[in-house]
Enzyme design. Sequence first.
Site, PDB file in Angstrom:
ATOM      1  N   ASP A 179       0.871  -1.178   0.000  1.00 50.05           N
ATOM      2  CA  ASP A 179       0.000   0.000   0.000  1.00 50.05           C
ATOM      3  C   ASP A 179       0.906   1.224   0.000  1.00 50.05           C
ATOM      4  O   ASP A 179       1.615   1.480   0.978  1.00 50.05           O
ATOM      5  CB  ASP A 179      -0.934   0.008   1.214  1.00 50.05           C
ATOM      6  CG  ASP A 179      -1.979   1.122   1.076  1.00 50.05           C
ATOM      7  OD1 ASP A 179      -1.688   2.135   0.388  1.00 50.05           O
ATOM      8  OD2 ASP A 179      -3.069   0.980   1.646  1.00 50.05           O
TER       9      ASP A 179
ATOM     10  N   ALA B 235       1.023  18.955  -8.891  1.00 50.47           N
ATOM     11  CA  ALA B 235       2.209  19.133  -8.045  1.00 50.47           C
ATOM     12  C   ALA B 235       2.962  17.811  -7.904  1.00 50.47           C
ATOM     13  O   ALA B 235       4.197  17.768  -7.951  1.00 50.47           O
ATOM     14  CB  ALA B 235       1.790  19.659  -6.669  1.00 50.47           C
TER      15      ALA B 235
ATOM     16  N   LYS C 232       3.071  15.293  -9.994  1.00 45.97           N
ATOM     17  CA  LYS C 232       3.737  14.889 -11.241  1.00 45.97           C
ATOM     18  C   LYS C 232       4.950  15.781 -11.534  1.00 45.97           C
ATOM     19  O   LYS C 232       5.931  15.324 -12.117  1.00 45.97           O
ATOM     20  CB  LYS C 232       2.739  14.898 -12.404  1.00 45.97           C
ATOM     21  CG  LYS C 232       1.660  13.809 -12.284  1.00 45.97           C
ATOM     22  CD  LYS C 232       2.251  12.394 -12.277  1.00 45.97           C
ATOM     23  CE  LYS C 232       1.179  11.329 -12.392  1.00 45.97           C
ATOM     24  NZ  LYS C 232       1.725   9.952 -12.377  1.00 45.97           N
TER      25      LYS C 232
ATOM     26  N   TYR D 171      -2.496  16.721  -7.878  1.00 46.80           N
ATOM     27  CA  TYR D 171      -1.992  15.813  -8.927  1.00 46.80           C
ATOM     28  C   TYR D 171      -0.876  16.474  -9.720  1.00 46.80           C
ATOM     29  O   TYR D 171       0.189  15.887  -9.932  1.00 46.80           O
ATOM     30  CB  TYR D 171      -3.152  15.423  -9.855  1.00 46.80           C
ATOM     31  CG  TYR D 171      -2.778  14.451 -10.948  1.00 46.80           C
ATOM     32  CD1 TYR D 171      -2.473  13.130 -10.652  1.00 46.80           C
ATOM     33  CD2 TYR D 171      -2.745  14.847 -12.292  1.00 46.80           C
ATOM     34  CE1 TYR D 171      -2.146  12.218 -11.665  1.00 46.80           C
ATOM     35  CE2 TYR D 171      -2.423  13.949 -13.298  1.00 46.80           C
ATOM     36  CZ  TYR D 171      -2.128  12.635 -12.982  1.00 46.80           C
ATOM     37  OH  TYR D 171      -1.803  11.741 -13.982  1.00 46.80           O
TER      38      TYR D 171
HETATM   39  N1  NAP Z   1      -4.980   7.149 -17.875  1.00 44.23           N
HETATM   40  C1  NAP Z   1      -4.472   8.308 -18.303  1.00 44.23           C
HETATM   41  O1  NAP Z   1      -5.066   9.028 -19.131  1.00 44.23           O
HETATM   42  C2  NAP Z   1      -3.136   8.756 -17.791  1.00 44.23           C
HETATM   43  C3  NAP Z   1      -2.514   9.818 -18.473  1.00 44.23           C
HETATM   44  C4  NAP Z   1      -1.292  10.256 -18.023  1.00 44.23           C
HETATM   45  C5  NAP Z   1      -0.683   9.637 -16.953  1.00 44.23           C
HETATM   46  N2  NAP Z   1      -1.309   8.608 -16.308  1.00 44.23           N
HETATM   47  C6  NAP Z   1      -0.619   8.002 -15.175  1.00 44.23           C
HETATM   48  O2  NAP Z   1      -0.472   6.620 -15.417  1.00 44.23           O
HETATM   49  C7  NAP Z   1      -0.406   5.930 -14.165  1.00 44.23           C
HETATM   50  C8  NAP Z   1      -1.368   4.746 -14.205  1.00 44.23           C
HETATM   51  O3  NAP Z   1      -2.670   5.268 -14.389  1.00 44.23           O
HETATM   52  P1  NAP Z   1      -3.896   4.402 -14.939  1.00 44.23           P
HETATM   53  O4  NAP Z   1      -4.574   5.244 -15.921  1.00 44.23           O
HETATM   54  O5  NAP Z   1      -3.452   3.031 -15.283  1.00 44.23           O
HETATM   55  O6  NAP Z   1      -4.809   4.392 -13.623  1.00 44.23           O
HETATM   56  P2  NAP Z   1      -5.556   3.236 -12.833  1.00 44.23           P
HETATM   57  O7  NAP Z   1      -6.140   2.260 -13.783  1.00 44.23           O
HETATM   58  O8  NAP Z   1      -6.427   3.911 -11.846  1.00 44.23           O
HETATM   59  O9  NAP Z   1      -4.342   2.529 -12.076  1.00 44.23           O
HETATM   60  C9  NAP Z   1      -3.711   3.153 -10.976  1.00 44.23           C
HETATM   61  C10 NAP Z   1      -2.976   2.095 -10.206  1.00 44.23           C
HETATM   62  O10 NAP Z   1      -2.369   2.711  -9.042  1.00 44.23           O
HETATM   63  C11 NAP Z   1      -2.706   1.898  -7.925  1.00 44.23           C
HETATM   64  N3  NAP Z   1      -2.741   2.588  -6.652  1.00 44.23           N
HETATM   65  C12 NAP Z   1      -3.462   3.683  -6.308  1.00 44.23           C
HETATM   66  N4  NAP Z   1      -3.314   3.945  -4.998  1.00 44.23           N
HETATM   67  C13 NAP Z   1      -2.484   2.971  -4.508  1.00 44.23           C
HETATM   68  C14 NAP Z   1      -1.953   2.684  -3.233  1.00 44.23           C
HETATM   69  N5  NAP Z   1      -2.260   3.420  -2.155  1.00 44.23           N
HETATM   70  N6  NAP Z   1      -1.135   1.614  -3.089  1.00 44.23           N
HETATM   71  C15 NAP Z   1      -0.842   0.813  -4.143  1.00 44.23           C
HETATM   72  N7  NAP Z   1      -1.302   1.043  -5.377  1.00 44.23           N
HETATM   73  C16 NAP Z   1      -2.127   2.109  -5.556  1.00 44.23           C
HETATM   74  C17 NAP Z   1      -4.108   1.382  -8.244  1.00 44.23           C
HETATM   75  O11 NAP Z   1      -4.463   0.331  -7.394  1.00 44.23           O
HETATM   76  P3  NAP Z   1      -6.017   0.207  -6.898  1.00 44.23           P
HETATM   77  O12 NAP Z   1      -6.755  -0.242  -8.124  1.00 44.23           O
HETATM   78  O13 NAP Z   1      -5.958  -0.800  -5.805  1.00 44.23           O
HETATM   79  O14 NAP Z   1      -6.433   1.583  -6.452  1.00 44.23           O
HETATM   80  C18 NAP Z   1      -3.900   0.981  -9.705  1.00 44.23           C
HETATM   81  O15 NAP Z   1      -3.244  -0.255  -9.783  1.00 44.23           O
HETATM   82  C19 NAP Z   1      -0.747   6.957 -13.085  1.00 44.23           C
HETATM   83  O16 NAP Z   1       0.459   7.389 -12.500  1.00 44.23           O
HETATM   84  C20 NAP Z   1      -1.377   8.102 -13.868  1.00 44.23           C
HETATM   85  O17 NAP Z   1      -1.163   9.337 -13.253  1.00 44.23           O
HETATM   86  C21 NAP Z   1      -2.517   8.143 -16.710  1.00 44.23           C
END
Ligand code: NAP
Length: 229
Positions: free
Chosen positions: A55, A144, A146, A142
């Site tokens: 976590d 900040a 990144k 967010y």
């Molecule tokens: N999707 C986009 O458009 C986009 C664009 C630019 C950058 N990003 C970046 O890409 C990365 C992945 O995003 P995603 O779109 O794949 O989002 P996502 O599907 O919501 O995945 C986020 C992941 O982070 C995990 N996480 C969150 N809080 C946590 C905690 N306390 N401990 C352990 N794990 C935790 C989540 O686990 P749980 O499911 O258990 O919460 C999930 O596995 C992020 O850093 C995001 O900022 C995404």
Amino acid sequence: MTRSVLITGATGGIGAAVARAAADRGYRVMVAGRDAGELDRQCGQVPGSIPVLVDLRSPDGLATSLPAVDRLDALVHCAGVAEVASVEQTAHSMWSETLMVNVVSAAEITRQLLPALRRAVGHVVFINAAPGLHAVPRWSAYVASKTALRELADCLRLEEAPHGLRVTTIYPGGTATALLAKVRAQFGRAYHPADCIQPATLASVVLTVLDMRDDAYLPEVSVLSTPRR
Ligand SMILES: NC(=O)c1ccc[n+]([C@@H]2O[C@H](COP(=O)([O-])OP(=O)(O)OC[C@H]3O[C@@H](n4cnc5c(N)ncnc54)[C@H](OP(=O)(O)O)[C@@H]3O)[C@@H](O)[C@H]2O)c1
């Protein structure tokens, strides 16, 4: 020798796609997440993968929950939270969670795994956010986090150059995941997954970064969805 990779956020849209792509390329994959059931499900889809229950809100526990590996070829930081709220609406608990998950834990996991990364002359990849993201009203925590993550990556790159480590920041545009669906809804914007970058496409970028020949690497990569006519 089989290459190894640890991926945080591996139960999420991008992290899960990276885990599958890495397994397809022959990596031994360690999938990190906080939900034991989701991790089991994820491991079922990634042949040979190893679950790592963490976590990231509590970096204190990371030393004991990370696997004791001698060598690590790649560490991919995909975990993230992206709550939409104005400064006025953002309680310190949300600031703490955002900075802990998005930055502090990334730094601490990297720190804990540095000896193994150095032994393998490895590669650290940070999934940041959309290229040029700055000062978005209602998204201060967010944005900040990144910005801090980019600076963490830049410092790490300079510090670890003598050990041969490569450090890459990837700046993805909107990618079709649950996170983007929620963020777009909170901003009152439409979400059309088919018009977004697909997680498998972003995963292929991560694997391209990791699999480059070792005389050169990509320190930063921006990824945008193709404009639709
Ligand atoms: N999707 C986009 O458009 C986009 C664009 C630019 C950058 N990003 C970046 O890409 C990365 C992945 O995003 P995603 O779109 O794949 O989002 P996502 O599907 O919501 O995945 C986020 C992941 O982070 C995990 N996480 C969150 N809080 C946590 C905690 N306390 N401990 C352990 N794990 C935790 C989540 O686990 P749980 O499911 O258990 O919460 C999930 O596995 C992020 O850093 C995001 O900022 C995404």
